[in-house]
Design a protein around this motif. Structure first.
Motif, PDB file in Angstrom:
ATOM      1  N   ARG A  71     -53.652 -18.006 -21.979  1.00 14.53           N
ATOM      2  CA  ARG A  71     -52.405 -18.292 -22.700  1.00 14.53           C
ATOM      3  C   ARG A  71     -51.497 -17.066 -22.710  1.00 14.53           C
ATOM      4  O   ARG A  71     -50.294 -17.175 -22.510  1.00 14.53           O
ATOM      5  CB  ARG A  71     -52.684 -18.748 -24.138  1.00 14.53           C
ATOM      6  N   TYR A  72     -52.065 -15.905 -22.938  1.00 12.34           N
ATOM      7  CA  TYR A  72     -51.280 -14.664 -22.942  1.00 12.34           C
ATOM      8  C   TYR A  72     -50.596 -14.478 -21.583  1.00 12.34           C
ATOM      9  O   TYR A  72     -49.401 -14.211 -21.507  1.00 12.34           O
ATOM     10  CB  TYR A  72     -52.206 -13.489 -23.275  1.00 12.34           C
ATOM     11  N   ASP A  73     -51.363 -14.660 -20.521  1.00 12.36           N
ATOM     12  CA  ASP A  73     -50.837 -14.558 -19.154  1.00 12.36           C
ATOM     13  C   ASP A  73     -49.747 -15.598 -18.898  1.00 12.36           C
ATOM     14  O   ASP A  73     -48.670 -15.286 -18.388  1.00 12.36           O
ATOM     15  CB  ASP A  73     -51.999 -14.751 -18.166  1.00 12.36           C
ATOM     16  N   GLN A  74     -50.003 -16.825 -19.266  1.00 11.02           N
ATOM     17  CA  GLN A  74     -49.088 -17.925 -18.973  1.00 11.02           C
ATOM     18  C   GLN A  74     -47.817 -17.867 -19.811  1.00 11.02           C
ATOM     19  O   GLN A  74     -46.750 -18.270 -19.348  1.00 11.02           O
ATOM     20  CB  GLN A  74     -49.814 -19.258 -19.164  1.00 11.02           C
ATOM     21  N   MET A  75     -47.911 -17.362 -21.028  1.00 10.58           N
ATOM     22  CA  MET A  75     -46.711 -17.231 -21.861  1.00 10.58           C
ATOM     23  C   MET A  75     -45.682 -16.351 -21.164  1.00 10.58           C
ATOM     24  O   MET A  75     -44.485 -16.636 -21.184  1.00 10.58           O
ATOM     25  CB  MET A  75     -47.072 -16.635 -23.230  1.00 10.58           C
ATOM     26  N   GLU A  76     -46.152 -15.294 -20.535  1.00 15.66           N
ATOM     27  CA  GLU A  76     -45.240 -14.382 -19.838  1.00 15.66           C
ATOM     28  C   GLU A  76     -44.803 -14.945 -18.486  1.00 15.66           C
ATOM     29  O   GLU A  76     -43.616 -15.012 -18.188  1.00 15.66           O
ATOM     30  CB  GLU A  76     -45.908 -13.027 -19.635  1.00 15.66           C
ATOM     31  N   ARG A  77     -45.759 -15.362 -17.664  1.00 16.96           N
ATOM     32  CA  ARG A  77     -45.451 -15.774 -16.292  1.00 16.96           C
ATOM     33  C   ARG A  77     -44.680 -17.077 -16.195  1.00 16.96           C
ATOM     34  O   ARG A  77     -43.826 -17.224 -15.327  1.00 16.96           O
ATOM     35  CB  ARG A  77     -46.737 -15.916 -15.468  1.00 16.96           C
ATOM     36  N   PHE A  78     -44.962 -18.043 -17.036  1.00 13.73           N
ATOM     37  CA  PHE A  78     -44.385 -19.368 -16.853  1.00 13.73           C
ATOM     38  C   PHE A  78     -43.337 -19.759 -17.889  1.00 13.73           C
ATOM     39  O   PHE A  78     -42.387 -20.457 -17.566  1.00 13.73           O
ATOM     40  CB  PHE A  78     -45.488 -20.432 -16.814  1.00 13.73           C
ATOM     41  N   TYR A  79     -43.532 -19.319 -19.128  1.00 12.14           N
ATOM     42  CA  TYR A  79     -42.603 -19.732 -20.176  1.00 12.14           C
ATOM     43  C   TYR A  79     -41.455 -18.745 -20.372  1.00 12.14           C
ATOM     44  O   TYR A  79     -40.432 -19.089 -20.949  1.00 12.14           O
ATOM     45  CB  TYR A  79     -43.334 -19.912 -21.511  1.00 12.14           C
ATOM     46  N   GLY A  80     -41.634 -17.511 -19.907  1.00 15.08           N
ATOM     47  CA  GLY A  80     -40.587 -16.509 -20.072  1.00 15.08           C
ATOM     48  C   GLY A  80     -40.425 -16.053 -21.516  1.00 15.08           C
ATOM     49  O   GLY A  80     -39.405 -15.470 -21.876  1.00 15.08           O
ATOM     50  N   MET A  81     -41.415 -16.319 -22.345  1.00 14.93           N
ATOM     51  CA  MET A  81     -41.390 -15.858 -23.736  1.00 14.93           C
ATOM     52  C   MET A  81     -42.800 -15.382 -24.077  1.00 14.93           C
ATOM     53  O   MET A  81     -43.597 -16.109 -24.669  1.00 14.93           O
ATOM     54  CB  MET A  81     -40.935 -16.961 -24.683  1.00 14.93           C
ATOM     55  N   PRO A  82     -43.125 -14.123 -23.697  1.00 19.08           N
ATOM     56  CA  PRO A  82     -44.480 -13.610 -23.924  1.00 19.08           C
ATOM     57  C   PRO A  82     -44.745 -13.321 -25.402  1.00 19.08           C
ATOM     58  O   PRO A  82     -43.835 -13.324 -26.235  1.00 19.08           O
ATOM     59  CB  PRO A  82     -44.503 -12.319 -23.104  1.00 19.08           C
ATOM     60  N   MET A  83     -45.997 -13.055 -25.702  1.00 18.04           N
ATOM     61  CA  MET A  83     -46.397 -12.754 -27.077  1.00 18.04           C
ATOM     62  C   MET A  83     -45.575 -11.597 -27.643  1.00 18.04           C
ATOM     63  O   MET A  83     -45.222 -11.605 -28.822  1.00 18.04           O
ATOM     64  CB  MET A  83     -47.891 -12.431 -27.131  1.00 18.04           C
ATOM     65  N   GLU A  84     -45.241 -10.621 -26.817  1.00  9.29           N
ATOM     66  CA  GLU A  84     -44.463  -9.481 -27.297  1.00  9.29           C
ATOM     67  C   GLU A  84     -43.111  -9.916 -27.868  1.00  9.29           C
ATOM     68  O   GLU A  84     -42.631  -9.339 -28.841  1.00  9.29           O
ATOM     69  CB  GLU A  84     -44.247  -8.451 -26.175  1.00  9.29           C
ATOM     70  N   THR A  85     -42.503 -10.936 -27.278  1.00 11.25           N
ATOM     71  CA  THR A  85     -41.221 -11.443 -27.781  1.00 11.25           C
ATOM     72  C   THR A  85     -41.395 -12.034 -29.169  1.00 11.25           C
ATOM     73  O   THR A  85     -40.583 -11.784 -30.071  1.00 11.25           O
ATOM     74  CB  THR A  85     -40.625 -12.491 -26.827  1.00 11.25           C
TER      75      THR A  85
END
Length: 138
Positions: free
Chosen positions: A38-52
């Motif tokens: 999920r951490y990987d996919q939030m950044e790569r696919f959704y463009g809204m990573p956990m950091e955001t």
């Protein structure tokens, strides 16, 4: 509200420290695999990573997790974690997953996680914003 959302994949390999005394992946590691995917996919696919989310003062925590174990992964196995949103709620979402052995193409386990959005400052549940829903509705 069940809406068909996209399914994404992340690839991993079983490491020596994932193995338990029975020479297969310890059951708790499957949780780690889903969270890493999920951490990987939030950044790569959704463009809204956990950091955001964290920069906005929010975080996601697991409220409930259901895992149906079907067959074991062992040392050196390569596998895919396939996840996707199943539904949104006012203050959270449900993410479904499958972990698939790449060699056998068989499902090792599947299930779902219910996540709650929290306000980091207060530790209380927060309302999922329309912006968040739009970013993740792909």
């Amino acid at each position: 509200m069940n809406i068909p959302y996209s399914i994404f994949e992340s690839e991993f390999k079983v490491r020596p420290d994932d193995i338990d005394m029975f020479q297969h992946v310890h059951n708790s590691k499957y949780f780690d695999y889903v969270l890493a995917a999920r951490y990987d996919q939030m950044e790569r696919f959704y463009g809204m990573p956990m950091e955001t989310f964290m920069q906005q003062g929010f975080g996601w925590v697991v409220r409930t997790a259901y895992v149906d174990y079907k067959r074991a992964l062992t040392l050196g196995d390569s596998f895919v974690v396939r996840t996707g949103l199943e539904s949104f709620e006012d203050k959270g979402c449900r993410v479904q997953f499958e972990i698939i052995n790449q060699k056998t193409k068989k499902i090792c386990c599947d299930g779902w996680f219910d996540y709650i959005l929290i306000d980091i400052a207060t530790g209380r549940a927060a309302k999922v914003s329309q912006e968040m829903i739009e970013k993740y509705t792909i």
